[in-house]
Design an enzyme around this catalytic site. Structure first.
Site, short mmCIF file in Angstrom:
data_model
loop_
_atom_site.label_atom_id
_atom_site.label_comp_id
_atom_site.label_asym_id
_atom_site.label_seq_id
_atom_site.Cartn_x
_atom_site.Cartn_y
_atom_site.Cartn_z
N ASP A 451 2.74 -3.25 2.68
CA ASP A 451 1.99 -4.50 2.77
C ASP A 451 0.50 -4.25 2.97
O ASP A 451 0.08 -3.13 3.33
CB ASP A 451 2.53 -5.34 3.93
CG ASP A 451 2.51 -6.84 3.64
OD1 ASP A 451 1.72 -7.26 2.77
OD2 ASP A 451 3.26 -7.59 4.29
N ASP A 516 4.29 -14.96 -1.09
CA ASP A 516 4.89 -15.21 0.21
C ASP A 516 5.64 -16.53 0.24
O ASP A 516 6.41 -16.79 1.18
CB ASP A 516 3.82 -15.21 1.31
CG ASP A 516 3.55 -13.82 1.85
OD1 ASP A 516 4.27 -12.89 1.48
OD2 ASP A 516 2.60 -13.67 2.64
#
Length: 711
Positions: A451, A516
């Site tokens: 990430d 997301d």
């Protein structure tokens, strides 16, 4: 007198590229539909003859592979450099052509006055028809040269290509498309966030008003780079137009010492006369053949269970083991432990950089959880955010100088974290050792979710120099180094969702986290936009919670699952929230996904044009004997009955059995077309030309149809 050829031809299966080498520097004369031998270079050159216009130059400066101010070009130059002398007015002359084969060529032009060499590398992939193009600039002089801009090769556009489709968005709403008319002047998109970004995907499509999903001409452009970038599409006053993409360099970021070189990121471009879906097919073929590794391509993409939206930071070994058992029972094949497993990580306010297992949560380390996950038949994956550091961490307390920063400027607050200076070898060595130690201690970890959750707002390194260029290369190098040391590990590129999705990072990773947002309605548009350049098997797509944590929207399990079905499928929720009916439906569609996984992850995507009420598409296999098509009702139709559904990409001469395969149980207000058409045989011609009347459904309903050839 020059001894090199006046023209160079590269051919793919469906595309030809002709480069004119008769001027001082090479320029693309033609890029489009494959030419036959009946059309000669001289014909094209003669037909393209332009005359002197009033109040204009006698002979226009060419739109060369790198248009230059030294050539008198008044559009955007392909190269901008300066020194204490005359380097700014770089010109150059073509000195060599190395045609490697019928698909690949290297041109070198040298400015002997300014002592600069420019090489252009062009490769037209023979299988996918994607052109890979890059520019290589070398300082041949005795002094340093500052580089402001060095674009990938510039691509001239035909005059009838008069529309630009851009890809824009924000966090949790990436890959939104907008088309508009070309105008006199430049359309420019710039990204300065230090990563690919949610806002400005480094890609665009140029087309005309008649182009649609299944027909018409279009050109696609994508810069394979994960840092700052700039894109330009310019219509010049004399009617010529071009596309130009490259890395956006910060002031003073790139200085070439004597004999040093810079290579632009690769520009990937393709032409289609089969509409936008045809263009995407070229890019998908390229990704599948050239970017996805053999080991990943040969292995069915495992269905994921990701813990993030299920538990967030509330880690407990017994709970996680229970979730793993439930996920495996539903059909998940890979368990990914997300953020919250490492030292001091009880929220997003601390811990980044301290990559050791938190013994307060995991007193016996990760092994008991890994053993349980493996015991219920799943692989184990782990989340990292290597490029970041929390001010509240041992790493930052010991090495505050390791964070990117600029002297005298207060850091902007962003998710309670800073960015590590990866241009410092001590930083990348630390990160390699910390991550590698985990992988060595736990050899059953086969997957990393990598990430990157903040922008690079003060991107200065320890020397005070701008660092995005070197930072990006260092991130690539670290990923490559870790994969070479742990060849069994796959890596996913995640950056708050879709902020680092590009061919640059995909050269080193195996999957991208598309967004997301797990909201199915949002995902339909996000995945549709992403699919212009990326095939289904690299696009992470998860079934999220009943009430979406980002939008608050409540969408039924059948639609949430149907949208995730057409990507690299996964689950991201607390399975304890599922009703028995929801659990049953989820198990059924995951089994259906596994049954059709090879088709979804290898077939040809055919997007259907949308009426605004629904988003529809299909996947067709190579010999057109099998297909899946999705009808996704987003809002209530504007008429009493929805329109017909015109299938696409089938063989007109074949007969197909049409079956509704999802949802498994479905009722209608009144008798629908499916009561007479389901499991019946129709010709491909009838399905595509006449189409099928759609049933009346509630909004937020997804139907999946399977078509199988009748032998």
């Amino acid at each position: 007198m020059s001894h090199h050829p006046q023209f160079v031809l590269l051919n793919g299966q469906h595309t030809s590229l002709v480069v004119d080498c008769s001027n001082k520097t090479p320029a693309i004369l033609y890029f489009g539909k494959k030419l036959s031998s009946k059309t000669t270079y001289d014909m094209m050159k003669q037909l393209g003859t332009r005359q002197e216009a009033k109040c204009s130059v006698v002979v226009e400066a060419p739109i060369s592979l790198s248009p230059l101010m030294g050539e008198g070009f008044t559009g955007a130059p392909g190269i901008e450099v300066f020194d204490n002398n005359i380097a700014w007015s770089i010109g150059g002359k073509l000195t060599s052509i190395n045609q490697v084969n019928t698909n690949e060529v290297v041109f070198e032009s040298i400015d002997s006055v300014r002592h600069l060499s420019v090489k252009h590398f062009l490769k037209l992939d023979p299988l996918s028809d994607v052109l890979s193009a890059r520019t290589h600039l070398t300082n041949l002089g005795n002094g340093s040269v500052n580089v402001n801009w060095c674009a990938a090769p510039t691509i001239p556009m035909p005059l009838h290509i008069d529309q630009i489709m851009s890809f824009e968005g924000r966090w949790s709403n990436e890959f939104q498309r907008k088309s508009f008319d070309m105008f006199l002047g430049s359309f420019v998109r710039e990204n300065r966030k230090g990563k690919t970004s949610h806002d400005n995907f480094p890609g665009m499509v140029m087309h005309n008003k008649l182009t649609h999903e299944q027909g018409g001409e279009c050109y696609g452009f994508h810069l394979g780079w994960s840092g700052n970038h700039k894109m330009r599409a310019e219509l010049m006053a004399e009617g010529r137009s071009y596309a130009q993409l490259g890395e956006l360099l910060m002031p003073g970021e790139l200085v070439l010492a004597p004999n040093e070189s810079y290579t632009s990121p690769i520009l990937y471009t393709a032409y289609s006369n089969q509409g936008f879906s045809g263009l995407s097919h070229h890019f998908h073929q390229y990704v599948r053949q050239s970017l996805i590794t053999d080991s990943v391509r040969q292995k069915p993409r495992p269905v994921h269970y990701n813990t993030w939206e299920g538990i967030y930071f509330n880690h407990d070994v017994a709970v996680l083991q229970s979730l793993a058992t439930q996920a495996a029972d539903i059909g998940a094949e890979r368990f990914v432990l997300d953020d919250g497993w490492f030292k001091g990580r009880r929220g997003d306010f601390a811990g980044l950089g301290d990559w050791t297992v938190d013994r307060e949560i995991y007193p016996d380390g990760l092994q008991p959880l890994i053993d349980h996950v493996n015991g219920v038949g799943m692989e184990f994956g782990l989340w990292f955010e290597p490029e970041m550091v929390s001010p509240d961490s041992d790493l930052y307390r010991n090495h505050p100088e390791w964070a990117l920063q600029t002297e005298g400027n207060e850091q902007l607050k962003f998710r309670k974290q800073l960015v590590l200076d990866m241009t410092n070898p001590a930083v990348t060595d630390y990160l390699f050792n910390a991550i590698n130690d985990i992988l060595v201690e736990y050899p059953k970890i086969v997957y990393i979710k990598w990430d990157m959750n903040r922008d690079l707002n003060h991107a200065g390194n320890l020397a005070g120099k701008p660092a995005v260029h070197q930072q990006t290369l260092a991130a690539y190098a670290l990923i490559k180094r870790l994969k070479q040391a742990n060849t069994h590990v796959e890596i996913e590129s995640c950056s708050s969702g879709g902020a680092r999705v590009d061919y640059g990072v995909l050269r080193y990773t195996d999957r991208v986290w598309t967004s997301d947002s797990n909201d199915a309605l949002d995902r339909l548009n996000i995945q549709r936009g992403c699919s212009f350049f990326f095939p289904a098997e690299v696009m992470g797509a998860h079934v999220g919670p009943r009430n979406c944590h980002i939008t608050g929207r409540n969408i039924n399990i059948a639609m949430r699952a149907a949208v995730a079905f057409f990507g690299h499928m996964g689950i991201e929720m607390d399975p304890r929230e599922l009703t028995e009916d929801e659990r049953t439906q989820l198990k059924q569609i995951i089994a259906l996904h596994k049954q059709h996984r090879q088709l979804i992850h290898s077939g040809k995507l055919v997007r259907l044009d949308t009426d605004g009420d629904s988003i529809n598409f299909g996947i067709v296999n190579a010999d057109q004997s099998q297909a899946l098509f999705a009808y996704n009702s987003v809002k209530e139709t504007q008429r009493t009955n929805p329109p017909k559904y015109h299938f696409a990409g089938l063989d007109t001469d074949k007969d197909y059995t049409l079956s509704l395969v999802w949802p498994s149980a479905f009722s209608f207000y009144s008798q629908s077309v499916l009561s007479v058409a389901n499991n019946q045989i129709f010709s491909g011609e009838a399905l595509m030309t006449f189409g099928m009347q759609l049933p009346i459904t509630f909004p937020q309903t997804s139907l999946i149809f399977e078509l199988n050839e009748v032998k």
